[in-house]
Design an enzyme around this catalytic site. Structure first.
Site, PDB file in Angstrom:
ATOM      1  N   ASP A   1       0.857  -1.197   0.000  1.00  0.00           N
ATOM      2  CA  ASP A   1       0.000   0.000   0.000  1.00  0.00           C
ATOM      3  C   ASP A   1       0.888   1.240   0.000  1.00  0.00           C
ATOM      4  O   ASP A   1       0.701   2.157   0.780  1.00  0.00           O
ATOM      5  CB  ASP A   1      -0.916  -0.023   1.238  1.00  0.00           C
ATOM      6  CG  ASP A   1      -2.033   1.005   1.139  1.00  0.00           C
ATOM      7  OD1 ASP A   1      -2.293   1.510   0.035  1.00  0.00           O
ATOM      8  OD2 ASP A   1      -2.653   1.301   2.180  1.00  0.00           O
TER       9      ASP A   1
ATOM     10  N   LYS B   1       2.628   3.381  -6.009  1.00  0.00           N
ATOM     11  CA  LYS B   1       1.976   2.426  -6.907  1.00  0.00           C
ATOM     12  C   LYS B   1       2.947   1.858  -7.945  1.00  0.00           C
ATOM     13  O   LYS B   1       2.808   0.709  -8.357  1.00  0.00           O
ATOM     14  CB  LYS B   1       0.760   3.066  -7.586  1.00  0.00           C
ATOM     15  CG  LYS B   1      -0.255   3.642  -6.597  1.00  0.00           C
ATOM     16  CD  LYS B   1      -0.608   2.686  -5.447  1.00  0.00           C
ATOM     17  CE  LYS B   1      -1.097   3.426  -4.212  1.00  0.00           C
ATOM     18  NZ  LYS B   1      -1.078   2.620  -2.975  1.00  0.00           N
TER      19      LYS B   1
ATOM     20  N   GLU C   1     -11.380   4.355  -0.420  1.00  0.00           N
ATOM     21  CA  GLU C   1     -11.620   4.572   1.003  1.00  0.00           C
ATOM     22  C   GLU C   1     -12.511   5.778   1.301  1.00  0.00           C
ATOM     23  O   GLU C   1     -12.417   6.809   0.649  1.00  0.00           O
ATOM     24  CB  GLU C   1     -10.282   4.738   1.754  1.00  0.00           C
ATOM     25  CG  GLU C   1      -9.360   5.838   1.255  1.00  0.00           C
ATOM     26  CD  GLU C   1      -8.450   5.390   0.112  1.00  0.00           C
ATOM     27  OE1 GLU C   1      -8.653   4.293  -0.428  1.00  0.00           O
ATOM     28  OE2 GLU C   1      -7.533   6.163  -0.233  1.00  0.00           O
TER      29      GLU C   1
HETATM   30  C1  LIG Z   1      -1.708   4.953   0.903  1.00  0.00           C
HETATM   31  S1  LIG Z   1      -0.570   5.395   2.147  1.00  0.00           S
HETATM   32  C2  LIG Z   1      -0.572   3.967   3.178  1.00  0.00           C
HETATM   33  C3  LIG Z   1      -1.825   3.814   3.975  1.00  0.00           C
HETATM   34  C4  LIG Z   1      -1.741   2.799   5.092  1.00  0.00           C
HETATM   35  N1  LIG Z   1      -1.333   1.509   4.579  1.00  0.00           N
HETATM   36  C5  LIG Z   1      -3.062   2.659   5.760  1.00  0.00           C
HETATM   37  O1  LIG Z   1      -3.958   2.031   5.179  1.00  0.00           O
HETATM   38  O2  LIG Z   1      -3.236   3.183   6.866  1.00  0.00           O
HETATM   39  C6  LIG Z   1       0.964   5.270   1.298  1.00  0.00           C
HETATM   40  C7  LIG Z   1       2.175   5.534   2.180  1.00  0.00           C
HETATM   41  O3  LIG Z   1       3.286   4.918   1.528  1.00  0.00           O
HETATM   42  C8  LIG Z   1       4.419   5.738   1.701  1.00  0.00           C
HETATM   43  N2  LIG Z   1       5.337   5.362   0.608  1.00  0.00           N
HETATM   44  C9  LIG Z   1       5.337   5.762  -0.689  1.00  0.00           C
HETATM   45  N3  LIG Z   1       6.294   5.134  -1.377  1.00  0.00           N
HETATM   46  C10 LIG Z   1       6.919   4.310  -0.497  1.00  0.00           C
HETATM   47  C11 LIG Z   1       7.967   3.368  -0.617  1.00  0.00           C
HETATM   48  N4  LIG Z   1       8.580   3.149  -1.787  1.00  0.00           N
HETATM   49  N5  LIG Z   1       8.335   2.676   0.487  1.00  0.00           N
HETATM   50  C12 LIG Z   1       7.709   2.882   1.675  1.00  0.00           C
HETATM   51  N6  LIG Z   1       6.712   3.772   1.849  1.00  0.00           N
HETATM   52  C13 LIG Z   1       6.311   4.461   0.772  1.00  0.00           C
HETATM   53  C14 LIG Z   1       3.895   7.147   1.649  1.00  0.00           C
HETATM   54  O4  LIG Z   1       4.774   8.047   2.291  1.00  0.00           O
HETATM   55  C15 LIG Z   1       2.558   6.981   2.384  1.00  0.00           C
HETATM   56  O5  LIG Z   1       2.709   7.229   3.759  1.00  0.00           O
END
Ligand SMILES: C[S@@+](CC[C@H](N)C(=O)[O-])C[C@H]1O[C@@H](n2cnc3c(N)ncnc32)[C@H](O)[C@@H]1O
Length: 258
Positions: A178, A181, A238
């Site tokens: 998550d 993408k 969501e």
């Molecule tokens: C959609 S949110 C996650 C929501 C969480 N899973 C929830 O449902 O509560 C995406 C998160 O992924 C982080 N993110 C983006 N790219 C990433 C990566 N390559 N590795 C780790 N975290 C990443 C962003 O900073 C953000 O906080």
């Protein structure tokens, strides 16, 4: 103050009628909305829920996201799909990519078996701090570790998982994707290259339709019945019930076709 403009600085729900932010949030490069809502969420959760009450913390986050400011959590509808996948997998070691404010980590912790441990990876240090505060408040910090990093950082985070969190061949029972993408498929390949999955391990992936992860969807469909067995859960983005989304729940079969 941006947070004051959102009505967050003076407390909530004391201000009465609240704006609903239904459009999909596009996070900035820190993985935040850019208006202070994530910090406001942490303040709200800590101020309105009893310490150690996991159900109350999850409910407070959902309420905030519905009534105050949209959050890019997996949310309650898709969260129920995630809950069911965790329950049926009965995992011991779990990995989440994309912690944000810790909402899905809280949901996973609520349903994973006693003795199980979740490690959640977040690239943004500010988000990781917020999530850690909320997880501590909810009483699950012993079972959920938040790691600032990303799997494509040249091997540092992969090494940390191996050396400090017991990730070893065949040891990963459940993963929740998550995060960025464009990173789903490359990061899944990184996990596969480590050999951490075993036949029967489950990988759940959010946002496959909205905003969409077409390469990951194609990959899972191409390997259906060979390397993976995937269930496609048709659901909604969501915190609203109009925009469609797709969650994939994929069982690793471990049989490479070539
Ligand atoms: C959609 S949110 C996650 C929501 C969480 N899973 C929830 O449902 O509560 C995406 C998160 O992924 C982080 N993110 C983006 N790219 C990433 C990566 N390559 N590795 C780790 N975290 C990443 C962003 O900073 C953000 O906080």
């Amino acid at each position: 103050m941006r947070s004051a403009r959102l009505g967050l600085a003076k407390g909530w729900p004391a201000r009465g009628s609240l704006p609903r932010v239904l459009r999909r949030l596009t996070p900035n490069s820190f993985g935040q909305a850019g208006d202070g809502r994530e910090r406001a969420l942490a303040r709200h959760v800590l101020a309105t829920t009893p310490s150690g009450d996991l159900d109350a913390v999850i409910a407070a986050i959902d309420e905030f996201a519905y009534q105050k400011a949209h959050l890019i959590n997996v949310g309650d509808e898709k969260g129920a799909i995630l809950d069911a996948a965790v329950r049926s997998a009965e995992p011991r070691r779990l990995l989440e990519l994309g912690t944000y404010c810790g909402y899905s980590a809280l949901r996973i912790a609520r349903v994973m078996p006693p003795g199980a441990r979740l490690v959640s990876i977040e690239r943004g240090a500010a988000n990781a701090r917020i999530a850690s505060r909320i997880l501590r408040h909810a009483g699950v910090a012993q079972r959920v570790g938040v790691v600032v990093g990303r799997l494509d950082d040249g091997g540092a985070t992969l090494a940390r998982l191996r050396e400090r969190h017991g990730f070893a061949p065949g040891a990963l029972d459940f993963a929740f994707l998550d995060h960025g993408k464009e990173e789903y498929l490359p990061d899944l390949e990184r996990i596969l290259a480590q050999g951490w999955l075993r036949p029967g391990s489950i990988v759940v992936a959010d946002n496959i339709e909205n905003p969409g992860v077409p390469d990951y969807l194609r990959y899972m469909r191409r390997h259906q019945g060979t390397l993976w067995r995937t269930t496609e859960h048709h659901t909604h983005v969501e915190y609203q019930h109009q925009l469609p989304d797709l969650v994939l729940e994929s069982e690793y079969l471990g049989i490479r076709p070539d």
